[in-house]
Design an enzyme around this catalytic site. Structure first.
Site, PDB file in Angstrom:
ATOM      1  N   GLN B 196       0.872  -1.178   0.000  1.00 20.08           N
ATOM      2  CA  GLN B 196       0.000   0.000   0.000  1.00 20.08           C
ATOM      3  C   GLN B 196       0.906   1.225   0.000  1.00 20.08           C
ATOM      4  O   GLN B 196       1.435   1.629   1.034  1.00 20.08           O
ATOM      5  CB  GLN B 196      -0.935  -0.043   1.205  1.00 20.08           C
ATOM      6  CG  GLN B 196      -1.824  -1.287   1.217  1.00 20.08           C
ATOM      7  CD  GLN B 196      -2.835  -1.311   0.062  1.00 20.08           C
ATOM      8  OE1 GLN B 196      -3.657  -0.429  -0.074  1.00 20.08           O
ATOM      9  NE2 GLN B 196      -2.735  -2.345  -0.788  1.00 20.08           N
ATOM     10  N   GLY B 237     -12.007   3.214   3.121  1.00 20.61           N
ATOM     11  CA  GLY B 237     -11.070   2.307   2.457  1.00 20.61           C
ATOM     12  C   GLY B 237     -10.047   3.033   1.593  1.00 20.61           C
ATOM     13  O   GLY B 237     -10.158   4.240   1.342  1.00 20.61           O
ATOM     14  N   HIS B 238      -9.091   2.288   1.111  1.00 24.89           N
ATOM     15  CA  HIS B 238      -7.997   2.899   0.353  1.00 24.89           C
ATOM     16  C   HIS B 238      -8.481   3.519  -0.954  1.00 24.89           C
ATOM     17  O   HIS B 238      -9.339   3.002  -1.627  1.00 24.89           O
ATOM     18  CB  HIS B 238      -6.851   1.923   0.093  1.00 24.89           C
ATOM     19  CG  HIS B 238      -7.210   0.606  -0.515  1.00 24.89           C
ATOM     20  ND1 HIS B 238      -6.276  -0.363  -0.748  1.00 24.89           N
ATOM     21  CD2 HIS B 238      -8.394   0.088  -0.917  1.00 24.89           C
ATOM     22  CE1 HIS B 238      -6.856  -1.407  -1.279  1.00 24.89           C
ATOM     23  NE2 HIS B 238      -8.130  -1.167  -1.386  1.00 24.89           N
ATOM     24  N   ASN B 239      -7.874   4.675  -1.244  1.00 26.67           N
ATOM     25  CA  ASN B 239      -8.152   5.410  -2.477  1.00 26.67           C
ATOM     26  C   ASN B 239      -9.559   5.990  -2.555  1.00 26.67           C
ATOM     27  O   ASN B 239      -9.969   6.472  -3.621  1.00 26.67           O
ATOM     28  CB  ASN B 239      -7.888   4.541  -3.715  1.00 26.67           C
ATOM     29  CG  ASN B 239      -6.426   4.154  -3.795  1.00 26.67           C
ATOM     30  OD1 ASN B 239      -6.063   3.015  -3.507  1.00 26.67           O
ATOM     31  ND2 ASN B 239      -5.590   5.108  -4.107  1.00 26.67           N
TER      32      ASN B 239
END
Lengths: 338, 338, 338
Positions: B196, B237-239
């Site tokens: 990540q 969450g990511h992004n």
């Protein structure tokens, strides 16, 4: 600790059945209990293990007592009797006392000589820690907050300023009490913060689970009454009130200004809307949304049971047109009437 | 602080009605306000308390002004005006400055002389803390992360490496910004971690609730724009990208790569699926699942209202066969047509 | 780190297509990759960027390889190959070793000379930290707990007493392992705590997300098997068992004594009831309630898709009378039969 079955009956309750001299040193599950261990049977799923149990004794109901192959303590509430026996058998040593050199105590904090302050704890100005309290490693207690007698903050707990915790509380790691409530006022396209000026007041004998958050009130206090039991990862909004002896399972969200009565039980993942009232003795099943006030004790539900993906897709697609289908049903009824 | 009602009107807005010399020293609820306190009325549930209020003054709408028994500040948005008045009346003292001896600061961290670093804080290599920032007890800021001017991390907050927080942020205890996104690639029966490599970028004037988590991006950054307000226990969450002035209530889950527009409002416990887009000015009601993109502003819902357990069981059992019932309905329609 | 495309193919797998001497120094998204960067294409949503990509190389499927304008590594599982390539290119420096002066280590704790203990860490009596382990700032590890080789607790993690973490675990900030399970026995109007005497056992190669909580068992242990991947804000109740290589997305709640099989995938916000069993290879979609045991591999669902507020209100109002409508349908069917 070691007790005879007779001693356990005398101290904890239950009707002795079989040899009262049986020595009990530990507790165990009905499947895996061995010599010296007492177990309990309160859930029908586990009755099939009774005949083969190697436990020294079993705590069970009168109905199950007849088929119990070993000595027993008989009670109408075996789980409660087990709780008492297990507490007696596993009684903790007297907790530590004193202040660890690695704690940072503001000179204006008042800490009982009979309390324990672990390494890494930060106590800010005006904090009061009563006797018998145990503040575990890396807890932060901000200005003016207080912890009552014999309460325990396990580790990494945060009490924000002026939060008041009663006696014999047990607060698990990561819990946050007294963060600002979510109060924002719309100003055109943007938001203006509304100061959160109340606090959080926790009664006596309250347990608060890991990573649970309880926000401070906007103007008055958020209140958790005596004997309330909160599981992990519960969110309690500002100015909520939770009544005595209510128990709430994990991941429940309680919105601001909700007022929950006494002796309620709320299942995991449920949500309670803001500004509503739930009366005493209400049970909410898991993942239900309490969208309006409840004025009658009883059980309330709101979550659909799962299905296979294929069947679920069919049913949920029909749901999207449910109103239309019902209208068609009504049309048919009219036609048939004519 | 103490102000006359005229001074409050001049500084905060609102139309004065009644004696402008009335002295105001505090804020309180309409039910419990006493001498010297100003209150507000913006929710109809509380109008019944207006006639009897003992407040020194009330902030309310033109429609309510006529029945107000005490001096008033009149506004079309009383809650906003109250927010401003309360902020003025309860203005905090100037925050502390300096570095507590119990903080651990890496020699390569840069801390403004106008910032406050509390006991137990850990600042790793390359961290930058701007002037006016306040890093509360036991916060951890990992290598390369930065905190902008006048931002406050209350206590026990974690910023992972390289996270960037803008100006005037308020981050409540237990929040975690920049933990790895949940990126795993299937390899037969097992999983391989996907590095990540992005970070988290927080704009200005953002509030982040207790125990909220915002994951770092997989390749690019997770972005929270200016003025966003996040309640407690939200998972981002990511992004993901959250647009300016969007407000999100507690316990919401936002999946990876979701793109949420500006000025949206998302109710408690809702879920947003991954890789979808929500346009500006969308309202999502509590506990709704946003399973696909939304391209039109408006209100969207997806949660069923609770019922008594008995009634719920009947209806939900029927739901499991809904597709079949609709087919039978269609069969009847055909039969009647013939 | 810098590799030729041929070297990457040799070390990570994939079929080289195009110039093997292409130098690769970094990873990036397909939209934003520039010179020296490799990217990947595994989601159809992003295929439209392929023709214009400025990446030095792309990892993709055989089907996409033909339309790739730059050198490529071809694989049936491009996301997995990307994970390996990204891991190689971004390999971390060797982690720090030693014990920071700002950590508080009980004299009876055993810490490998090859481990790293960051500032603010508290290790209680009997703790064991294996070689290669990295305990980040302000983590608390309580008496008797242990961390296996090469495991990393990022920051602010709490391991309660006697919790055992295996090798190569990655535990993100705010996670709490081993808090008491929610065990209470009713005693008239009040509750009696049931001692939680088991622990938590975490296998090897497990990842645990930020603010996730895993409760200790009541009598036996809560078990997380090898290779399990848990996202953020998951709650795992006491005595739950999660089988090898199962992956669980954020905000899932798993009740006590639930037994989840191997290689399952559970979507975000789902809930699993207590004392049930889910067999191997089951997929649960987001926000589904697993209310009963699952004995067949496959996909299971239980959440309704959102709708516009107006349409939703109509359908959900009808749902409240669904049982009645179905009865009326049956009445019509009978009438038509006669």
């Amino acid at each position: 600790m070691e007790y005879t079955l007779t001693e356990l009956a005398n101290r904890c309750g239950g009707l002795l059945r079989g040899n009262g001299d049986t020595l009990i040193r530990s507790v165990a599950t009905i499947q895996h209990a061995g010599p010296g261990a007492i177990t309990f049977l309160s859930n029908n799923r586990y009755r099939r293990y009774l005949a083969e149990t190697r436990a020294a004794a079993v705590i069970l109901t009168p109905a199950d007592a007849d088929i119990c192959p070993v000595p027993a303590l008989v009670s109408d509430n075996p789980y409660l009797l087990y709780a008492r026996v297990a507490t007696l058998l596993t009684a903790a040593l007297a907790p530590q006392k004193g202040v660890d050199a690695g704690a940072k105590i503001h000179p204006d904090a008042r800490v009982s000589a009979e309390a324990w302050i672990a390494p890494g704890v930060v106590l800010e100005k005006g904090v009061v820690i009563a006797r018998g309290a145990c503040i575990g490693p890396n807890c932060v207690i901000q200005a003016g907050a207080s912890v009552g007698e014999d309460s325990r903050l396990v580790a990494n707990v945060t009490l924000c300023h002026d939060v008041r915790v009663g006696k014999r509380a047990l607060i698990h790691p990561g819990a946050v009490l007294g963060a600002d409530g979510f109060g924002i006022a719309r100003d055109g396209d943007t938001w203006v913060k509304v100061p959160q000026l109340g606090s959080v007041v926790i009664g006596d004998d309250v347990e608060i689970g890991a990573n649970t958050t309880i926000d401070r009130g906007a103007l008055e206090d958020t209140v958790i009454d005596n004997g309330v039991k909160l599981d992990n990862q519960i969110q309690v909004g500002h100015n909520a009130h939770i009544g005595e002896h209510t128990a709430i399972a994990g991941c429940v969200g309680i919105s601001g200004s909700a007022h929950i009565g006494r002796r309620c039980m709320i299942g995991g993942g449920a949500g309670v809307a803001g500004h509503i009232e739930i009366c005493d003795d209400v049970t909410i099943t898991a993942m239900t949304i309490v969208s309006h006030s409840i004025h009658e004790p009883g059980v309330y539900s709101g979550s659909l049971p799962m299905d296979t993906g294929a069947q679920w897709r069919k049913n949920s697609a029909r749901f999207r047109q449910l109103d239309e289908f019902v209208r068609r049903l009504i049309t048919i009824e009219k036609k048939l009437k004519d």
